[in-house]
Design a protein around this motif. Structure first.
Motif, PDB file in Angstrom:
ATOM      1  N   SER A 187      -7.848  -2.426   3.817  1.00 13.89           N
ATOM      2  CA  SER A 187      -7.172  -2.281   2.507  1.00 13.89           C
ATOM      3  C   SER A 187      -6.434  -3.559   2.144  1.00 13.89           C
TER       4      SER A 187
ATOM      5  N   MET B 153      -6.767  -7.690  -5.648  1.00 10.62           N
ATOM      6  CA  MET B 153      -6.103  -7.244  -6.874  1.00 10.62           C
ATOM      7  C   MET B 153      -5.028  -8.239  -7.305  1.00 10.62           C
TER       8      MET B 153
ATOM      9  N   GLN C 224      -8.263  -5.616  -0.142  1.00 18.63           N
ATOM     10  CA  GLN C 224      -8.243  -5.113  -1.521  1.00 18.63           C
ATOM     11  C   GLN C 224      -6.962  -5.537  -2.235  1.00 18.63           C
TER      12      GLN C 224
ATOM     13  N   PHE D 160      -1.561   5.563   0.028  1.00 20.51           N
ATOM     14  CA  PHE D 160      -2.040   4.651  -1.024  1.00 20.51           C
ATOM     15  C   PHE D 160      -2.921   5.314  -2.082  1.00 20.51           C
ATOM     16  N   THR D 161      -3.205   6.617  -1.935  1.00 19.39           N
ATOM     17  CA  THR D 161      -4.013   7.310  -2.951  1.00 19.39           C
ATOM     18  C   THR D 161      -3.344   8.623  -3.355  1.00 19.39           C
TER      19      THR D 161
ATOM     20  N   GLU E 288     -14.241  -0.438   3.495  1.00 22.82           N
ATOM     21  CA  GLU E 288     -13.457   0.201   2.442  1.00 22.82           C
ATOM     22  C   GLU E 288     -14.069  -0.197   1.110  1.00 22.82           C
TER      23      GLU E 288
ATOM     24  N   PHE F 119      -3.024  10.284   1.878  1.00 24.55           N
ATOM     25  CA  PHE F 119      -2.847   8.893   2.314  1.00 24.55           C
ATOM     26  C   PHE F 119      -1.718   8.309   1.466  1.00 24.55           C
TER      27      PHE F 119
ATOM     28  N   ALA G 252     -10.572   4.561  -4.452  1.00 21.75           N
ATOM     29  CA  ALA G 252     -10.776   3.779  -3.236  1.00 21.75           C
ATOM     30  C   ALA G 252     -11.254   4.735  -2.151  1.00 21.75           C
ATOM     31  N   PHE G 253     -11.911   4.161  -1.163  1.00 24.67           N
ATOM     32  CA  PHE G 253     -12.371   4.980  -0.033  1.00 24.67           C
ATOM     33  C   PHE G 253     -12.425   4.113   1.210  1.00 24.67           C
ATOM     34  N   GLY G 254     -12.426   4.751   2.368  1.00 23.27           N
ATOM     35  CA  GLY G 254     -12.515   4.010   3.624  1.00 23.27           C
ATOM     36  C   GLY G 254     -13.278   4.821   4.658  1.00 23.27           C
ATOM     37  N   MET G 255     -14.136   4.113   5.409  1.00 25.06           N
ATOM     38  CA  MET G 255     -14.893   4.824   6.464  1.00 25.06           C
ATOM     39  C   MET G 255     -14.987   3.951   7.717  1.00 25.06           C
TER      40      MET G 255
ATOM     41  N   GLN H 162     -14.631  -1.118   9.871  1.00 23.58           N
ATOM     42  CA  GLN H 162     -14.428  -0.289   8.693  1.00 23.58           C
ATOM     43  C   GLN H 162     -15.175  -0.854   7.509  1.00 23.58           C
TER      44      GLN H 162
ATOM     45  N   LEU I 256       0.824  -1.224   0.000  1.00 21.31           N
ATOM     46  CA  LEU I 256       0.000   0.000   0.000  1.00 21.31           C
ATOM     47  C   LEU I 256       0.856   1.271   0.000  1.00 21.31           C
TER      48      LEU I 256
ATOM     49  N   GLY J  20     -12.501   8.961   4.103  1.00 17.18           N
ATOM     50  CA  GLY J  20     -11.331   9.353   3.327  1.00 17.18           C
ATOM     51  C   GLY J  20     -11.361   8.624   1.997  1.00 17.18           C
ATOM     52  N   CYS J  21     -10.790   9.236   0.941  1.00 15.31           N
ATOM     53  CA  CYS J  21     -10.873   8.621  -0.380  1.00 15.31           C
ATOM     54  C   CYS J  21      -9.780   9.153  -1.293  1.00 15.31           C
TER      55      CYS J  21
HETATM   56  C1  2NL Z   1     -10.017   6.558   6.161  1.00 12.57           C
HETATM   57  C2  2NL Z   1      -9.356   6.531   4.855  1.00 12.57           C
HETATM   58  C3  2NL Z   1      -9.031   5.248   2.898  1.00 12.57           C
HETATM   59  C4  2NL Z   1      -8.419   3.820   1.080  1.00 12.57           C
HETATM   60  C5  2NL Z   1      -8.837   3.980   2.393  1.00 12.57           C
HETATM   61  C6  2NL Z   1      -7.381   2.148  -0.377  1.00 12.57           C
HETATM   62  C7  2NL Z   1      -7.154   0.819  -0.564  1.00 12.57           C
HETATM   63  C8  2NL Z   1      -6.326   0.422  -1.589  1.00 12.57           C
HETATM   64  C9  2NL Z   1      -5.751   1.339  -2.392  1.00 12.57           C
HETATM   65  C10 2NL Z   1      -6.012   2.647  -2.149  1.00 12.57           C
HETATM   66 CL1  2NL Z   1      -6.022  -1.198  -1.819  1.00 12.57          CL
HETATM   67  N1  2NL Z   1      -6.816   3.041  -1.164  1.00 12.57           N
HETATM   68  N2  2NL Z   1      -8.178   2.545   0.635  1.00 12.57           N
HETATM   69  C11 2NL Z   1      -8.237   4.940   0.306  1.00 12.57           C
HETATM   70  C12 2NL Z   1      -8.432   6.198   0.813  1.00 12.57           C
HETATM   71  C13 2NL Z   1      -8.839   6.362   2.132  1.00 12.57           C
HETATM   72  O1  2NL Z   1      -9.465   5.317   4.219  1.00 12.57           O
HETATM   73  O2  2NL Z   1     -10.080   7.563   6.782  1.00 12.57           O
HETATM   74  N3  2NL Z   1     -10.551   5.439   6.623  1.00 12.57           N
HETATM   75  C14 2NL Z   1     -11.248   5.333   7.847  1.00 12.57           C
END
Ligand code: 2NL
Length: 345
Positions: free
Chosen positions: A173, A180, A176, A253-254, A213, A251, A308-311, A211, A138, A285-286
């Motif tokens: 993540s 992939m 994910q 990873f993004t 994602e 982040f 991608a996003f995560g909450m 979470q 990541l 987040g995304c």
């Molecule tokens: C947050 C932010 C995020 C991702 C998670 C992700 C996963 C892969 C690649 C890229 Cl495999 N991104 N996940 C991306 C952006 C934000 O989470 O605040 N989470 C609670």
């Protein structure tokens, strides 16, 4: 008189009642106010003292036999009749207690349903992860603070290199990454699950939380797709007319990355302590998946792009139900849990 009494004793001993009624007849006949035993005692008063000595013993034996017989059967008959009168078939049935879903499960279910409607599948993966799937793939740099013992629960720590480190996953993540690595684009999935961070427990933080994602990878996926997808999600979860805004963020990873806020549902944007008087609350987040991450997972970043996003489910649940303290989710206090009855469980 003695043979008369002995006759009664024989009758009493031979008596076996077959109903409560028969037993009652027996009681009246022998032990009632005008019963045989009473009469015998009256008669006893009139006999000579010598006879009294002789008769006293048999008379007492007769009385005790009658009382014993009555007591022996009283229990069995009263029990039976009590039960018979306690069963009232016209009464309504006893309600069967049905449990309720945990608020976090309710919200997770709702999130999963919203994304399913636009073609996202659900994927799951292991809670114990290696360094590669949780960090390296990541794009976390070697010295990133999340790799520190203070932030992550390590199960095995390999001195020198991160290779071989085993830890409780700090985000989903890792699921994910596994997806992939294992398949070919397009990918369109969400990953709900438990994650673990080494944090002190308070009203706003816990070391275990939940979470969701999401990942969408295909040719020509753009930031506009990300915005539209998350806009749709917010309208469905928080209601039509909920406003959204994106703030630039970072982040590993993004790239680019953003945080998304929604207009405060508590005060409607006027300002309150939930939105800290700003009218906005952050919910996720995304960003666009970093090309390094795609490459790490053997996906050609020249051909494919994705978002991608995560909450955090706790955070969204707290906002949706106006819950002020995170610890309520983990205490299993029935007074709290019973407030989340859904019609179908
Ligand atoms: C947050 C932010 C995020 C991702 C998670 C992700 C996963 C892969 C690649 C890229 Cl495999 N991104 N996940 C991306 C952006 C934000 O989470 O605040 N989470 C609670």
């Amino acid at each position: 008189m003695q043979s008369k009494i002995e006759g009664y004793i024989a009758e009493i001993k031979a008596f076996v009642p077959t109903s409560a009624d028969e037993l009652e007849q027996f009681r009246i006949k022998f032990l009632g106010r005008k019963g045989i035993i009473g009469d015998l005692f009256e008669e006893f008063k009139t006999v000579s003292p010598e006879e009294k000595r002789l008769l006293g013993k048999v008379l007492n034996e007769c009385k005790q036999a009658a009382e014993a017989k009555f007591n022996d059967f009283k229990e069995s008959f009263t029990q039976e009749s009590d039960i018979a009168s306690a069963i009232d078939l016209t009464l309504p049935g006893m309600p069967v207690a049905v449990g309720s879903r945990h608020p976090l499960s309710l919200v997770r279910k709702e999130i999963v349903e919203i994304f399913s409607r636009i073609g996202f599948t659900v994927a799951e993966g292991p809670e114990i992860e290696d360094d590669w799937h949780n960090f390296s793939a990541l794009n976390f740099p070697e010295e990133h603070p999340a790799r520190d013992m203070q932030d992550t629960f390590f199960i095995e720590k390999n001195s020198g290199s991160e290779k071989g480190d085993v830890a409780l996953r700090t985000h989903t993540s890792s699921v994910q990454v596994r997806m992939m690595e294992a398949g070919k684009p397009p990918f369109r999935s969400i990953m709900p699950g438990r994650v673990f961070r080494n944090e002190a427990i308070s009203a706003r933080a816990h070391c275990i939380f939940h979470q969701v994602e999401g990942l969408y990878i295909d040719e020509n996926v753009s930031f506009a797709d990300l915005k539209q997808t998350l806009y749709y999600f917010v309208q469905e979860l928080f209601g039509k007319g909920t406003e959204v805004r994106f703030r630039p963020s970072f982040f590993p990873f993004t790239e680019p990355s953003a945080e998304m806020d929604i207009s405060c549902k508590i005060c409607g944007g006027e300002g309150c302590n939930v939105c800290k008087y700003s009218g906005w609350v952050e919910i996720l987040g995304c960003g666009m998946v970093d090309p390094n991450v795609l490459e790490n997972c053997n996906i050609d970043p020249e051909k494919y792009t994705g978002f991608a996003f995560g909450m955090g489910i706790e955070r969204i649940t707290m906002l949706k139900y106006q819950i002020k303290d995170l610890r309520l989710f983990f205490e299993n206090d029935l007074r709290f849990l019973k407030q989340f009855k859904s019609e179908i469980i």
